[in-house]
Every structure is written in C-alpha cells, then in structure tokens.
Write a protein that holds these residues in place. Sequence first.
Motif, PDB file in Angstrom:
ATOM      1  N   GLY A 127       0.789  -1.224   0.000  1.00 32.90           N
ATOM      2  CA  GLY A 127       0.000   0.000   0.000  1.00 32.90           C
ATOM      3  C   GLY A 127       0.817   1.267   0.000  1.00 32.90           C
ATOM      4  O   GLY A 127       0.274   2.362  -0.211  1.00 32.90           O
ATOM      5  N   ALA A 128       2.128   1.152   0.243  1.00 33.12           N
ATOM      6  CA  ALA A 128       2.994   2.335   0.311  1.00 33.12           C
ATOM      7  C   ALA A 128       3.956   2.446  -0.861  1.00 33.12           C
ATOM      8  O   ALA A 128       4.691   3.426  -0.965  1.00 33.12           O
ATOM      9  CB  ALA A 128       3.794   2.315   1.619  1.00 33.12           C
ATOM     10  N   LEU A 129       3.973   1.466  -1.753  1.00 30.30           N
ATOM     11  CA  LEU A 129       4.973   1.442  -2.826  1.00 30.30           C
ATOM     12  C   LEU A 129       4.786   2.530  -3.874  1.00 30.30           C
ATOM     13  O   LEU A 129       5.715   2.805  -4.647  1.00 30.30           O
ATOM     14  CB  LEU A 129       4.992   0.067  -3.492  1.00 30.30           C
ATOM     15  N   GLU A 142       7.844  17.998  12.765  1.00 27.62           N
ATOM     16  CA  GLU A 142       7.693  19.270  12.070  1.00 27.62           C
ATOM     17  C   GLU A 142       7.105  19.112  10.672  1.00 27.62           C
ATOM     18  O   GLU A 142       6.961  20.097   9.943  1.00 27.62           O
ATOM     19  CB  GLU A 142       9.046  19.978  11.975  1.00 27.62           C
ATOM     20  N   GLY A 143       6.809  17.870  10.281  1.00 24.37           N
ATOM     21  CA  GLY A 143       6.187  17.642   8.984  1.00 24.37           C
ATOM     22  C   GLY A 143       7.138  17.587   7.816  1.00 24.37           C
ATOM     23  O   GLY A 143       6.713  17.648   6.654  1.00 24.37           O
ATOM     24  N   ALA A 144       8.435  17.439   8.080  1.00 22.54           N
ATOM     25  CA  ALA A 144       9.418  17.391   6.994  1.00 22.54           C
ATOM     26  C   ALA A 144       9.424  16.042   6.280  1.00 22.54           C
ATOM     27  O   ALA A 144       9.913  15.940   5.160  1.00 22.54           O
ATOM     28  CB  ALA A 144      10.810  17.694   7.533  1.00 22.54           C
ATOM     29  N   HIS A 145       8.937  14.997   6.940  1.00 16.75           N
ATOM     30  CA  HIS A 145       8.886  13.665   6.343  1.00 16.75           C
ATOM     31  C   HIS A 145       7.473  13.112   6.429  1.00 16.75           C
ATOM     32  O   HIS A 145       6.800  13.268   7.460  1.00 16.75           O
ATOM     33  CB  HIS A 145       9.820  12.690   7.071  1.00 16.75           C
ATOM     34  N   ARG A 146       7.065  12.451   5.376  1.00 18.51           N
ATOM     35  CA  ARG A 146       5.832  11.648   5.438  1.00 18.51           C
ATOM     36  C   ARG A 146       6.259  10.199   5.632  1.00 18.51           C
ATOM     37  O   ARG A 146       6.963   9.630   4.795  1.00 18.51           O
ATOM     38  CB  ARG A 146       5.041  11.817   4.157  1.00 18.51           C
ATOM     39  N   VAL A 147       5.862   9.633   6.729  1.00 21.40           N
ATOM     40  CA  VAL A 147       6.235   8.260   7.060  1.00 21.40           C
ATOM     41  C   VAL A 147       4.976   7.397   7.038  1.00 21.40           C
ATOM     42  O   VAL A 147       4.009   7.683   7.759  1.00 21.40           O
ATOM     43  CB  VAL A 147       6.892   8.176   8.454  1.00 21.40           C
ATOM     44  N   GLN A 148       4.999   6.359   6.212  1.00 22.40           N
ATOM     45  CA  GLN A 148       3.907   5.390   6.239  1.00 22.40           C
ATOM     46  C   GLN A 148       4.292   4.144   7.043  1.00 22.40           C
ATOM     47  O   GLN A 148       3.478   3.580   7.755  1.00 22.40           O
ATOM     48  CB  GLN A 148       3.508   4.987   4.819  1.00 22.40           C
ATOM     49  N   ILE A 149       5.563   3.746   6.898  1.00 25.90           N
ATOM     50  CA  ILE A 149       6.061   2.573   7.624  1.00 25.90           C
ATOM     51  C   ILE A 149       7.464   2.889   8.127  1.00 25.90           C
ATOM     52  O   ILE A 149       8.284   3.462   7.403  1.00 25.90           O
ATOM     53  CB  ILE A 149       6.132   1.325   6.715  1.00 25.90           C
ATOM     54  N   LEU A 150       7.745   2.514   9.366  1.00 25.83           N
ATOM     55  CA  LEU A 150       9.099   2.606   9.907  1.00 25.83           C
ATOM     56  C   LEU A 150       9.536   1.221  10.352  1.00 25.83           C
ATOM     57  O   LEU A 150       8.894   0.601  11.212  1.00 25.83           O
ATOM     58  CB  LEU A 150       9.158   3.570  11.099  1.00 25.83           C
ATOM     59  N   PHE A 151      10.613   0.715   9.737  1.00 26.42           N
ATOM     60  CA  PHE A 151      11.239  -0.522  10.175  1.00 26.42           C
ATOM     61  C   PHE A 151      12.397  -0.171  11.108  1.00 26.42           C
ATOM     62  O   PHE A 151      13.164   0.757  10.831  1.00 26.42           O
ATOM     63  CB  PHE A 151      11.776  -1.315   8.974  1.00 26.42           C
TER      64      PHE A 151
END
Length: 787
Positions: free
Chosen positions: A139-141, A404-413
């Motif tokens: 879903g994040a690719l 601060e919104g500098a990164h959009r993270v969907q998944i963190l391993f």
Amino acid sequence: MVKINRRNFMKLSGTVATAAAAYPTLVKGMELELGGQDFHQIRTFHPRERSAFLCTMCPYFDGGFAYAENGEIKKTEGNPDHIATRGKFCTKGLSSFFAASDPDRILKPLKRVGKRGEGKWQQIGWNEAIAEVAAKIGGALDEPNSIYLNEGSFKEGVGVRFMDTLGSSSVIRSRIPGIGCTPKQITLEKMLGVNFVFPDLEKAKFVLNFGNNILETAFPLAQRLTDGIVNNRLKLVTFDTRMSNTAGRSDEWFSIFPGSDGIIALAMANEIMQRGLADVAFIDKWTNYDSAKLAAELKQFTPKMASKASGVPAKVIRQLAVEFAKTKPAAVLSLNGVSWHRNGIDGEMACLLLAVITGNIDNEGGVCLPRKFDIAEPQPAPSPLGGKPRKMTYNYTFPFEVKEGAHRVQILFNHMSNPAYSSPASSFWREVMGDEKLIPYLVDFSPFMSESAELADIILPDLVAVERYDLASSPTALLPWAGMTVPPVKPRGSARDVRETVKKIIEKVDADGSRGMKQYWAFSNARDWVKKEVEATAPLKKRYKKLRSKGVWPSYGKIDPATRQIIRKGEPVTAEYKTYQKSGFATPSGKIEITAPAWSANPRHAAMGKNEFVLTTFKVAYHTLSMTSNLKYLAELWHSNPLWINWQAAKEMGIKDGENVRVTSDVGYMVTQAWLTNGIHPHAVGISTSVGRSAYGRVALADPDERAPFVRREHEDPDIEDNIWWRDGGVNPNDIIPITLDPQSGVQAWNDTVVKITPAKFGDRYGDIKVSNAKHLAIYRKLLGQS
C-alpha cells in the motif's frame, strides 16, 4: 575412618602423581588448555560439539568457538589460532551465548492488540505476520520513500538491501558501519583514504592516547597494548577527562578539560616542528603540504595556549612532545574523547598529525593502514536509488523532522537499534514513535522487548548472534582475515533470521515477480546467504569449507603460549609495512592530505557558571550500548551508574559520597547517586551508558518479578528467579541530553552537554527523570536557526 597425617598424606600424593603420569588425561583441566575444546563439567570424557563463532557484539567481530550440548549452547571462547583474537574474548563475547537461552526472549511474532505502548500483545504465526507487513508495504509502494528504515547494524547487510529492493532511499542510522565514529572516519578518509587505522602497539615504544579507552572497548587492541607494555616496555601517556581503565593503567594520565585534546596535539606538533624533530623528508615526499608551510601554520598553537585550555602545564606539553618525537617507533590513539565534541574532525586531524610529522605511518610500531577483506553482497544485488552510493544519514534529527512535517512516514522498520532508549532526546523519540498519526505503522525485528519494540505494531523476532549464520572481516590485525559463525544448535522457538524474514516479505510483495524484486533474494536460507557472500568475495571464493570448519581464514599459524604470537615454521608471522610505497595513499593526490590545522574552544563551556559541569558519557567493559543489559553475568558485574564527581568540586557544593543529586540540563533533570572521586576533571561529571532500562527483560530491570506476558514458565531460569540480588538498575541519562550536533560532521556531540549539579531536593527519589519535550523541540529549532 582413615587417619590422615603428614606421612599418609605424602604417600597418597605419591600415588596420585604416579597415576597422573600414567593416565594424564584423568587430571587434565580445561583451564590449563589453550582452548579449542570443551567437555561436560562432570563427565569429562564427553566432549561438547564445537562450531565456529563470530562475535558481533561490536564491530571488531572477534573470532572464536561455541560449544553445545543436548541442543543448548554452554560456552563461547576465543579461537587460539585466530590472527586477531589469539584465543581471547572480552566479557561480552564470553557471555553472549546466554542470550540464546534467555527466558525473556521473544520467540514468536507479536502483534499489538492494545494502544501503542500499552504492552498488550498477541502471539501470531509467521504467515499472518508476513502477510500483514507485506500488505502495508504494498500500500505504500506508490511512494517508496515513505518507507523508512532505522538501521543500527555494525555492518551493511539485509536492511539496506531490503530498502534498495523497495526503491526507498529513506535509510537513517543510529551508528555507521565499521569501527569508530563519524569524525574519526571522516578524518581518516580525508587524510589517508581509509576509514580505520591499526596502531601497531606490540612494536611501539611510545604511545600518546587522546580519549581512547581501548582496554575496555577494543579487546584485540588491548591485547597488543598489554604485550607492548610487558614485552617492549612501551610507555603510555593518556589525556582523558576521566580516569578510564586505560588511563588508570597508563604511565602518565592527565585529566584535561573536555574537548581540549586537539589544542594539546597541535601544540605538541608545533613544538616538534620548531625544534627540528619532525621527519621533514617524509612530510615533503608523502604529504600534500610543504614542511616549512606547515611549521609556519602551527606556530600559533603554543604550549601556553594549550595549557590554558586544557590545564596541562606548558612545560609538560613540551617535554612530552620532545619525548614522543625522539622515541622510535611511536603511535597515536584517539577516539570518542576527541570525536564526541564540537569540531571533532579538527581534533582528530590534530591527533593524527602527530603521527604524520614524525613519519609514524604504516611503519613497524606506528599507525598502520588497515588490512581486511571487503565482504561482497550476494549477487545479483539491487542498486541504490539513482545508482549512486547511499549517503550515510544519522537518525538524530529524524523524530524532530517528522514532528515538524518534513517527512511523510507510512512505515518505519527498526533493525538493531533502540532510539527510544539510546538516542539523545530519547524521550522525544518515544513521543514521536508512540504517535500513530506521525508513524502509522512500526515494525521491529528485535529478539527482546526493548524500549523501541514496546512501541511497535508488530515484532518479527530475529535470532541472537550465536544462532545466526554470519560472515565478516575486520581490520583488527596486520594481516587480513575473515570469520564465520556456524550455529551449533537450532534457534529457540520460532524465532527467525531477519534475512529469511525479509526474503518472505519480498516474495509476498512481489508474488508474481512482476516488480522484479525476488531476483535479489534468490537464496534458500541464511546459510545459503553466507555461502553466496563467500562466493562473491574474490579472496574467499574457494574457502567456504575452510571457513565452516575452522571459523577463520587464512590460517597463518599456531599460537605460541609463551609469547602469545602466531607462529609458522618456528618463526613469528610478520606483516608487510610501508605499503603506501607501492601505489601511494588512497587519496586524490596519492599522498597524505593535510588541511590547515585548526582548533576552537566551545563557547558554551567557556561560559559555564557556578555548579555547572560538562557531562561526559562513557562505555564500560561489560556492556555494548543497549544489547547486553539482560545478560545476567554482565548485569551482575555492572548494573548501576552513579555520577562521577570530583571530590573537591563536590565538597564545595556540600555533596557527600553516595548521596542523591539532581543533574539538570536545558531540558530537564534526573536524580542519581554521587560517586566522589579524584578520577575526573573538576569541571566535568561522568556517567556510564547501557543501564537504566525501562524494558528488555527482568535482569535489565533488576526485578525478577517483572515477567513479560509472553514469557513461558517452562523457559524459566532459576538464576533469574532466585539470584538477582541487586535492585538498582541504574538511571538512563539520554532523556536529559538534548540534540547537539557537531557542525563539521553532523554527529551528536555527546560529551558537550552542560549540566548543573545540586543536592537532591525534598521529594526527589533516586531514578526520577523529568524532561520537557517542548524544550527538546525548541533546541532543535534553534539548531536550525529557527525561532
């Protein structure tokens, strides 16, 4: 009953001696052997199964053996014929096998069923776990860079390959691969074209040591330093804020003001140049600098200036400079005491310059270029995004950037890293990792319930080192070597090697092969992965069987127990020196590249007020960051971390030994015990890392009753149930250490934090920690020049 008198005792002794001569194996103790075999403690004719073992508790990757009996690992020890370890292991390596049988291990995948961080888990099967993670990735690719990896491994491997396969460049790191820290590695790459140097301590006559505690943190080097002292009458002079084990065993130790190592080294270099004691021929031929120009630029750094900054008398600095220059051969050591300060690269360059100007580079007894094999990836391997080498990015600013919104993270391993405990501003990490809006899905591969794993949505438990097929090479000897682990037992429970886990995830994500991902994971299991690594590494290509059976290749000879040297055909194995004479240094010019020498004081330190001190954190011999806290024998040796305070400074503040004190930084405070000593500078305080846990297991917590819900009774250890006699688990200082980045290297300046020390206040309890994450964020914004 037989009466024992002196006469009967002598007769009995003679009988025993005769029996021992006739049957020597009856009285042969393992403790008298060099190593390489092990037996049942009672049935001494029952040998234990031996297999190759590569300790991965640190990047030195010491090689040895593991011994198993009835499916359980009973012992680890060094390989006596290993060119680097020579039969020795440090305490961490000797205790590492306890992790395999630790009852607090996670042995099956865990899925969160309560609120994040609430501690409610459900055990699930691997198929369900793989399917869930693969679905999240699928879903994040469409936005692959929203898939992040926080990597903490000591060497490149599965994590980065995984991200390259997914097409994501979002890799952040809690540590960089290899030995040492970033300022040191940058210095070596700029000046010598390498990322590590090996001091030939066995052959050196004089060693200047700037903030390197090798007797506790670098066992292969510690062996050689000891041999140099015993056999070669090596003189060791240490400059360090704190009396580390290495400082305490030096011929001379100077307790210096934190961060002043560089100016001392430059003043020494100036003295050597001005007195005509430098190796001018070497400088002019093998560096990019003219010796006269270098001498002129060093003139500004006087012993008087260095004395004012460090507290070391100018006369002593002059004397040591002359002695170092006149004593051949000589070496220089430096590491965290230099690197973990503002402008750490300048400090490291200044220290290395001393070896350069005296010609002590890659010579017998000097600072030598590294010898190692570069282990290749299994082929074919995916290319980093854009085909360019991946940039090494530390994770220090990551939680702030996410907030601060500098990164959009969907998944963190999260792999082999525990930022919720071991990073600066770790409380801020916990806040961000606990926020599902900021990090919607968090996957951890930890074999233990760490402070970071507690915040995961799913845990896919990895193996521990002694269960994992592995291959590595490290530049810890003057001849190259490669080592391997061949597990002697099957993994406990259903824990799985992370390489096999990731392979299954990729196969699920790319089920029909249309994404072109599966080709990079065409190995059957972890054993096959290691075999493919061997086959892809040219010098090792045909050595797989040798590595499996011996644990190390090449075999340079056998150890001589009298000299502790590796002997071949009756002679010590020797190394080749001055290798740069063949093709130069691996720098653009082919020479040692010197930049203009520089040093500047930390303005915050210069402005310290009453009762303010520079906080220095340090490692001890018994632990590796957050990896060893639940190893029972290591925790028994070191489980608390009182604050080192200078006796005189404490007296002036009215603080007594063992009393509780408040340690207050710009973001909050912690309460711990004072340990008064003359072994630290009057303007510094010190505290060790690796303890003060809020998770990881009962031993780490010093609480045998704190059983995790997934621990099964049949896996219990009576030692943990009955023999944890201590209840002090220490205090973790990382919550109160704000982010402080060195502008030169981007690394956290761990030893630059200024704290105020006061007696504990009414109501304060040992172990209290109170911090403001709003203040952590404000300091980050100020770091970026924001208001």
